[in-house]
Design a protein around this motif. Structure first.
Motif, PDB file in Angstrom:
ATOM      1  N   LYS A   1     -30.557-129.190  23.365  1.00 57.85           N
ATOM      2  CA  LYS A   1     -30.055-129.271  21.992  1.00 57.85           C
ATOM      3  C   LYS A   1     -28.538-129.364  21.963  1.00 57.85           C
ATOM      4  CE  LYS A   1     -33.865-126.576  19.968  1.00 57.85           C
ATOM      5  NZ  LYS A   1     -34.222-125.298  19.312  1.00 57.85           N
ATOM      6  N   ASN A   2     -27.875-128.519  22.756  1.00 58.41           N
ATOM      7  CA  ASN A   2     -26.412-128.532  22.768  1.00 58.41           C
ATOM      8  C   ASN A   2     -25.863-129.863  23.260  1.00 58.41           C
ATOM      9  OD1 ASN A   2     -26.366-125.901  21.842  1.00 58.41           O
ATOM     10  ND2 ASN A   2     -25.902-124.991  23.831  1.00 58.41           N
TER      11      ASN A   2
ATOM     12  N   HIS B   1     -38.651-135.030  22.575  1.00 56.92           N
ATOM     13  CA  HIS B   1     -38.620-136.140  21.620  1.00 56.92           C
ATOM     14  C   HIS B   1     -38.087-135.661  20.269  1.00 56.92           C
ATOM     15  CE1 HIS B   1     -40.395-138.809  18.519  1.00 56.92           C
ATOM     16  NE2 HIS B   1     -40.083-139.755  19.386  1.00 56.92           N
ATOM     17  N   LYS B   2     -38.515-134.502  19.824  1.00 56.19           N
ATOM     18  CA  LYS B   2     -38.076-133.964  18.531  1.00 56.19           C
ATOM     19  C   LYS B   2     -36.572-133.734  18.515  1.00 56.19           C
ATOM     20  CE  LYS B   2     -38.918-130.138  15.319  1.00 56.19           C
ATOM     21  NZ  LYS B   2     -39.686-128.881  15.082  1.00 56.19           N
ATOM     22  N   ILE B   3     -36.045-133.204  19.597  1.00 52.91           N
ATOM     23  CA  ILE B   3     -34.609-132.934  19.667  1.00 52.91           C
ATOM     24  C   ILE B   3     -33.813-134.235  19.706  1.00 52.91           C
ATOM     25  CG2 ILE B   3     -32.792-131.983  21.142  1.00 52.91           C
ATOM     26  CD1 ILE B   3     -34.846-129.829  21.997  1.00 52.91           C
ATOM     27  N   CYS B   4     -34.281-135.174  20.520  1.00 54.00           N
ATOM     28  CA  CYS B   4     -33.550-136.439  20.674  1.00 54.00           C
ATOM     29  C   CYS B   4     -33.583-137.266  19.397  1.00 54.00           C
ATOM     30  CB  CYS B   4     -34.137-137.246  21.832  1.00 54.00           C
ATOM     31  SG  CYS B   4     -33.872-136.507  23.451  1.00 54.00           S
ATOM     32  N   VAL B   5     -34.737-137.296  18.734  1.00 55.77           N
ATOM     33  CA  VAL B   5     -34.869-138.152  17.558  1.00 55.77           C
ATOM     34  C   VAL B   5     -33.980-137.654  16.415  1.00 55.77           C
ATOM     35  CG1 VAL B   5     -36.779-137.013  16.325  1.00 55.77           C
ATOM     36  CG2 VAL B   5     -36.584-139.507  16.303  1.00 55.77           C
ATOM     37  N   SER B   6     -33.708-136.365  16.383  1.00 55.52           N
ATOM     38  CA  SER B   6     -32.836-135.830  15.331  1.00 55.52           C
ATOM     39  C   SER B   6     -31.431-136.407  15.432  1.00 55.52           C
ATOM     40  CB  SER B   6     -32.772-134.305  15.423  1.00 55.52           C
ATOM     41  OG  SER B   6     -32.168-133.900  16.638  1.00 55.52           O
TER      42      SER B   6
ATOM     43  N   SER C   1     -28.526-144.835  25.698  1.00 60.86           N
ATOM     44  CA  SER C   1     -29.281-144.075  26.694  1.00 60.86           C
ATOM     45  C   SER C   1     -30.148-143.015  26.020  1.00 60.86           C
ATOM     46  CB  SER C   1     -28.325-143.414  27.684  1.00 60.86           C
ATOM     47  OG  SER C   1     -29.021-142.636  28.623  1.00 60.86           O
ATOM     48  N   LEU C   2     -29.611-142.367  24.978  1.00 62.99           N
ATOM     49  CA  LEU C   2     -30.370-141.352  24.252  1.00 62.99           C
ATOM     50  C   LEU C   2     -31.559-141.979  23.530  1.00 62.99           C
ATOM     51  CD1 LEU C   2     -30.560-138.388  23.369  1.00 62.99           C
ATOM     52  CD2 LEU C   2     -29.117-138.964  21.419  1.00 62.99           C
ATOM     53  N   ALA C   3     -31.369-143.169  22.959  1.00 54.52           N
ATOM     54  CA  ALA C   3     -32.465-143.851  22.272  1.00 54.52           C
ATOM     55  C   ALA C   3     -33.579-144.211  23.257  1.00 54.52           C
ATOM     56  CB  ALA C   3     -31.946-145.107  21.578  1.00 54.52           C
ATOM     57  N   ALA C   4     -33.188-144.669  24.441  1.00 54.84           N
ATOM     58  CA  ALA C   4     -34.184-145.013  25.463  1.00 54.84           C
ATOM     59  C   ALA C   4     -34.944-143.771  25.912  1.00 54.84           C
ATOM     60  CB  ALA C   4     -33.500-145.677  26.655  1.00 54.84           C
ATOM     61  N   LEU C   5     -34.242-142.660  26.051  1.00 56.14           N
ATOM     62  CA  LEU C   5     -34.885-141.415  26.457  1.00 56.14           C
ATOM     63  C   LEU C   5     -35.838-140.919  25.375  1.00 56.14           C
ATOM     64  CD1 LEU C   5     -35.175-139.108  28.449  1.00 56.14           C
ATOM     65  CD2 LEU C   5     -33.178-138.032  27.416  1.00 56.14           C
ATOM     66  N   THR C   6     -35.451-141.092  24.112  1.00 55.72           N
ATOM     67  CA  THR C   6     -36.313-140.681  22.999  1.00 55.72           C
ATOM     68  C   THR C   6     -37.633-141.435  23.044  1.00 55.72           C
ATOM     69  OG1 THR C   6     -34.345-140.280  21.649  1.00 55.72           O
ATOM     70  CG2 THR C   6     -36.432-140.468  20.492  1.00 55.72           C
ATOM     71  N   GLU C   7     -37.552-142.736  23.245  1.00 55.70           N
ATOM     72  CA  GLU C   7     -38.762-143.557  23.325  1.00 55.70           C
ATOM     73  C   GLU C   7     -39.590-143.185  24.545  1.00 55.70           C
ATOM     74  OE1 GLU C   7     -39.989-148.307  23.715  1.00 55.70           O
ATOM     75  OE2 GLU C   7     -37.916-147.710  23.294  1.00 55.70           O
ATOM     76  N   GLU C   8     -38.918-142.931  25.655  1.00 53.51           N
ATOM     77  CA  GLU C   8     -39.624-142.580  26.891  1.00 53.51           C
ATOM     78  C   GLU C   8     -40.349-141.246  26.744  1.00 53.51           C
ATOM     79  OE1 GLU C   8     -40.584-143.694  30.873  1.00 53.51           O
ATOM     80  OE2 GLU C   8     -39.459-144.765  29.332  1.00 53.51           O
TER      81      GLU C   8
END
Length: 694
Positions: free
Chosen positions: A224-225, A686-691, A540-547
């Motif tokens: 989260k941080n 996924h929840k943390i990244c998508v926010s 990179s964060l968007a790709a990780l969210t999808e992954e």
């Protein structure tokens, strides 16, 4: 003490067998054979002839070709039948777990009857054999033909190796105490070696349990941080520019122990011809004394840690931190902010994306990871080592409770306690409760006396001891210590401190050098590249969210398939999402009666036999289809880069579980739990990244 039986006869080794064993050993482990002088037939024979008189191979009563070993009054094996003795040991509870069937570490070889039977019983196992006594190993080679042992494909031997190097090997292979079998008799003979080895294993077990607890407690908080700190991650420079920049300058590292208060007056009046590196917990004491640190280190992800520096004047100090700390820490005023690379894969992935396009980013990035020993004081020491400071003088590093004090005067903890205190609940009561809750024990201090400390601070002390052994060139001292004695870190008196700092680098030179480094790091080109860095991090964060979403879906499907497989073996699965008919994931529906053994009501003998055969064949076919689909999902999961981040947060229960099933069904039941945990963690990620992406 035992003595050889009057009827016991000396066992005469077969020289041809001995030499063949030595050749097999040298072929498999040439470096060890050379160090033990067993690399040639002539050298091996000389060693055998020079075997100390207290090492005696004796014939056993059951089979004169299977000797026992008698060392200085002690039998290492049965005098009657050591082979049968080993067979009985192999039937004990220790050797009945799947984990031990897969890998076992034998500390103490003797004549090797037990490891040899283990290898024969579990030919696919990984076997590690540790024998600190070179003479006992020589007796092992002379005892019988050992071709089966040396031909084992997954064999590791550590002979006459110091316990520190053995521990280093075990850490590298990710050992645990559940697969370590210690030969008690050998430990009784080589007492010093095994005492040191036991201390090292205890240290490592404590470190592993502490790390696991830390990950479980802070894993998602780090994530989260890091997501909240993306803006800062794109703006801040890395600490690489400070590497070995102060090799001519001493550094004083201010830790937050109770003795810090007494040290600050000395430091303030010294002229400060040295670098001052303060941990965040010590900053309040520094400000109160009018000392402005050159560097402040803050690496804790918690809000409560931020309170150590909140509201204090930090504008003249360089802040050293990393991507996963509490966000407010990175937004405090500072002379400049520099980030160390994170050791957490999630943050590392974003950092590598941030630096995409720079040469040798991955290799250079490794140089920016500061060691984490569980305390910010260990990280501060490693930063001082990283910048080349010499010597490093630790101040306030007590790692204990001198005079039953838990914190320095005026610390955040102490002030909070006084704020909450009352007539019926004084501050002294809170301090004593804090001390008792730590379950302190007495250990040696620097004066030769004893001081109270706890397991957590012992772990920090062990970290320093190991780090100082690893970097012997980094001279480190403990200034006027009142706490736990740390091997390799001698005490430093006030007179010695004054003498070494009097002729050191002038304060003005230190300040100018720091400013020059800051100006170079935050060049116009670096500042202009902020937008591009932020875009790469966001992508990179968007790709990780999808992954993470894909990984969660795959793990959920694997859960369903695993439950169907478990049910096919007659094991009831509660809360299963797969009921009625099974789905292999390939579109093929599996009749529920086939997997659950519910058949036709026609119970004539011929019909029953035919139906049973047909049903068995159908079950095998359907199970094979389910397993094939699980293999496919496993392949996708193994190739997912999101799994690297999930693995850091994945905790296993070290307690021994009672097995309710056996064979393949048992393995599938364990796999189903694994898939469930992967799904849960992937969904959280996924929840943390998508926010942030949204």
């Amino acid at each position: 003490m035992n003595s050889p039986s009057n009827k016991a006869q000396t066992f005469i080794p077969d020289i041809a067998v001995f030499l063949q064993n030595c050749r097999d050993f040298a072929a498999r482990f040439p470096e060890q054979a050379a160090s033990l002088k067993l690399h040639t037939d002539e050298a091996a024979l000389q060693c055998l002839r020079a075997l100390p008189a207290e090492y005696r191979l004796l014939q056993t009563r059951a089979d004169k070709n299977l000797p026992t070993l008698f060392i200085d009054g002690t039998y290492l094996h049965s005098q009657y039948n050591p082979w049968e003795e080993a067979r009985r040991i192999l039937k004990t509870d220790f050797f009945q777990t799947r984990e031990v069937h897969s890998c076992c570490i034998f500390a103490g070889l003797g004549l090797g009857y037990l490891p040899e039977q283990y290898i024969h019983r579990y030919p696919d196992s990984h076997t590690v054999i540790i024998e600190p006594d070179a003479s006992a190993f020589l007796c092992f080679l002379a005892s019988r033909s050992l071709s089966a042992v040396f031909q084992h494909p997954h064999l590791s031997l550590l002979i006459a190796v110091p316990p520190e190097k053995v521990m280093g090997f075990l850490v590298a292979i990710t050992w645990n105490k559940r697969i370590l079998f210690q030969h008690t008799v050998s430990a009784g003979i080589q007492k010093d070696w095994y005492a040191s080895f036991s201390r090292l294993t205890e240290q490592d077990c404590l470190k592993m349990s502490t790390n696991a607890a830390t990950l479980e407690l802070f894993g998602m908080l780090w994530l989260k941080n890091t997501v909240k700190n993306i803006d800062v991650l794109s703006k801040a420079a890395k600490i690489r520019c400070f590497h070995n920049a102060f090799s001519d300058t001493p550094a004083v590292v201010l830790a937050g122990g109770p003795s810090l208060t007494a040290h600050l007056e000395l430091i303030k009046n010294s002229g400060q011809r040295f670098l001052i590196i303060a941990v965040d917990t010590a900053l309040r004491a520094c400000v109160r004394m009018g000392i402005q640190p050159d560097f402040i280190l803050s690496f804790d992800p918690q809000y409560w840690n931020y309170l150590h520096t909140a509201g204090l004047d930090t504008g003249q100090s360089v802040l050293i931190s990393e991507a996963s700390v509490f966000p407010a820490i990175l937004r405090q005023p500072s002379r400049a902010l520099f980030l160390a690379d994170s050791s957490v894969p999630f943050a590392r992935n974003l950092e590598l994306a941030r630096n995409c396009g720079q040469e040798n980013v991955r290799d250079a990035g490794q140089d920016c990871i500061l060691a984490a020993g569980g305390s910010v004081a260990t990280t501060a020491w490693d930063f001082a080592r990283f910048i080349g400071a010499s010597p490093i003088i630790m101040a306030g590093l007590d790692l204990a409770y001198p005079n039953k004090q838990t914190h320095f005067t005026g610390s955040t903890f102490e002030e909070a306690v006084h704020t909450r205190s009352s007539r019926v609940s004084p501050a002294e009561e809170a301090n004593m409760k804090s001390l008792i809750a730590a379950h302190p024990t007495l250990h040696a201090d620097y004066t030769g006396g004893m001081v109270l400390t706890d397991r957590r601070m012992l772990l920090y002390a062990w970290w320093f001891e190991n780090a100082l052994t690893k970097y012997p060139e980094v001279k480190t001292y403990n200034l006027m210590p009142r706490g736990l004695s740390i091997p390799g870190m001698p005490a430093y008196s006030a007179e010695e401190f004054t003498q070494i700092t009097r002729s050191s680098t002038p304060r003005e030179v230190i300040a100018n050098r720091i400013q020059a480094i800051i100006s170079t790091a935050y060049s116009a080109d670096f500042i202009a590249g902020e937008a591009a860095r932020k875009q790469r991090i966001t992508d990179s964060l968007a790709a990780l969210t999808e992954e993470a979403a894909v990984l969660a879906a795959q793990a959920e499907q694997a859960e369903i398939l695993s439950r169907r497989l478990i049910e096919s073996y007659g094991i009831t699965v509660s809360n299963t999402a797969a009921t009625g008919e099974g789905d292999t994931g390939t579109g093929e529906k599996i009749p529920g009666d086939i997997l659950s053994n519910n058949g036709s009501s026609d119970n004539t003998p011929d019909t029953t036999a035919y139906n049973n055969l047909t049903r068995t064949q159908e079950q095998d076919r359907c199970r094979a289809a389910l397993m094939k689909e699980l293999d496919s999902i496993d392949e996708h999961i193994s190739q997912s880069f999101a799994k690297e981040f999930i693995s850091v947060l994945f905790f296993t229960n070290n307690e021994k579980e009672t097995d309710q099933t056996d064979g393949i069904a048992q393995s599938i039941a364990a796999a189903e739990k694994t898939y469930k945990r992967i799904r849960q963690l992937a969904l959280q990620m996924h929840k943390i990244c998508v926010s942030m992406v949204e």
